[in-house]
Design an enzyme around this catalytic site. Structure first.
Site, PDB file in Angstrom:
ATOM      1  N   HIS A   1       7.133  -3.088  11.713  1.00 38.49           N
ATOM      2  CA  HIS A   1       8.210  -3.373  10.773  1.00 38.49           C
ATOM      3  C   HIS A   1       8.728  -2.081  10.134  1.00 38.49           C
ATOM      4  O   HIS A   1       9.939  -1.884   9.999  1.00 38.49           O
ATOM      5  CB  HIS A   1       7.726  -4.312   9.667  1.00 38.49           C
ATOM      6  CG  HIS A   1       7.863  -5.763   9.983  1.00 38.49           C
ATOM      7  ND1 HIS A   1       7.163  -6.362  11.009  1.00 38.49           N
ATOM      8  CD2 HIS A   1       8.625  -6.751   9.414  1.00 38.49           C
ATOM      9  CE1 HIS A   1       7.474  -7.653  11.056  1.00 38.49           C
ATOM     10  NE2 HIS A   1       8.366  -7.915  10.104  1.00 38.49           N
TER      11      HIS A   1
ATOM     12  N   HIS B   1      -0.640  -4.886   6.853  1.00 41.32           N
ATOM     13  CA  HIS B   1      -0.963  -3.516   7.241  1.00 41.32           C
ATOM     14  C   HIS B   1      -1.701  -2.792   6.125  1.00 41.32           C
ATOM     15  O   HIS B   1      -1.529  -3.104   4.934  1.00 41.32           O
ATOM     16  CB  HIS B   1       0.305  -2.729   7.568  1.00 41.32           C
ATOM     17  CG  HIS B   1       1.011  -3.192   8.798  1.00 41.32           C
ATOM     18  ND1 HIS B   1       0.558  -2.935  10.061  1.00 41.32           N
ATOM     19  CD2 HIS B   1       2.148  -3.929   8.939  1.00 41.32           C
ATOM     20  CE1 HIS B   1       1.384  -3.472  10.940  1.00 41.32           C
ATOM     21  NE2 HIS B   1       2.344  -4.084  10.288  1.00 41.32           N
TER      22      HIS B   1
END
Length: 285
Positions: free
Chosen positions: A158, A221
């Site tokens: 992303h 993440h």
């Protein structure tokens, strides 16, 4: 028919800059995307883990920003801006070079990201929630695809996607407005202040930063994944932008893309040998 329509709107000389080498440029950009697609199917490295590891024991949450939305914004928003400006300026070369540079940066970032994801196999912060460890069978009992995706934490896709698109847009706006050239007056008539133009230039980066922050908030993440993913996007976008456009920091003040193969009429330089008058030549010896 397509090229006829271009010449009708942009002018009869609107394609004089085009060189057959651009076909190779498009081929290599397509190759970047194709290789990144292949890399997404490579087997993921299955890293060992501990059930006591607090770094991977966070809850599994729904993403604030989906992959499709992030992909679309990082691609179509820059395309929309450069297309509108290119059409307004009647400059097809600007649309071509902008699109090529954008897709090159996005493709390069995606290839690097997918390669590292599958080779490193770092576990996401919510991996144990995906795993659903079975004490009897001694293995993960969760959804297989969710578990596999849980091994793709490094780097953040992303973040690399968002920064690849938004850094390109920032550099492009800076190049079109010349706001980063101290010796040149910014060329935005409806926003005459340099600080206002500077903020306009930075707006795309706020979206990219927002995307990166949400990846940590959603436990998708670790912070290192986001930092590295962002750097991949930044470097990919910058390098590919500078391949096709002049640096926005230069004092030339040009808003036109590079003439890569010396084919643009206004940038050509011709040299001719002139005849020497024999009598004058003898007298000067």
């Amino acid at each position: 028919m397509f090229f006829t329509g271009i010449k009708r709107y942009f002018g009869q000389d609107s394609l004089d800059w085009f060189h057959r080498s651009y076909f190779l440029d498009w081929f290599f950009v397509g190759l970047l995307w194709f290789l990144s697609y292949l890399a997404s199917f490579w087997p993921v490295f299955e890293r060992d883990f501990s059930l006591e590891d607090s770094l991977i024991s966070h809850p599994h949450k729904q993403s604030q920003i989906g992959s499709a939305l992030n992909f679309g914004i990082a691609l179509y928003i820059p395309l929309l801006f450069l297309s509108i400006v290119g059409i307004k300026k009647r400059s097809f070369v600007s649309i071509h070079h902008g699109t090529l540079a954008l897709l090159a940066g996005r493709g390069l970032a995606r290839l690097i990201t997918e390669y590292l994801k599958h080779r490193v196999g770092r576990l996401r912060p919510d991996f144990l929630a995906r795993c659903k460890w079975d004490e009897v069978a001694k293995h993960c009992a969760g959804n297989k695809s969710a578990i596999e995706d849980g091994r793709k934490s490094f780097p953040s896709g992303h973040s690399s996607t968002a920064f690849a698109g938004m850094v390109f847009l920032t550099l492009w706006i800076a190049g079109q407005t010349t706001v980063l050239c101290p010796s040149v007056t910014p060329s935005v008539k409806w926003l005459p202040t340099r600080m206002g133009t500077f903020i306009l230039t930075l707006l795309p980066l706020f979206w990219a930063v927002h995307v990166a922050v949400t990846r940590v908030e959603d436990y998708r993440h670790h912070k290192e994944d986001v930092i590295v993913g962002s750097l991949i996007g930044i470097l990919s976008a910058t390098v590919c932008y500078l391949l096709f456009w002049p640096s926005p920091f230069t004092s030339s003040g040009t808003t036109e893309p590079r003439d890569l193969y010396g084919t643009r009429p206004q940038l050509r330089r011709t040299y001719e040998l002139t005849e020497v008058d024999d009598d004058n030549a003898i007298n000067t010896v």
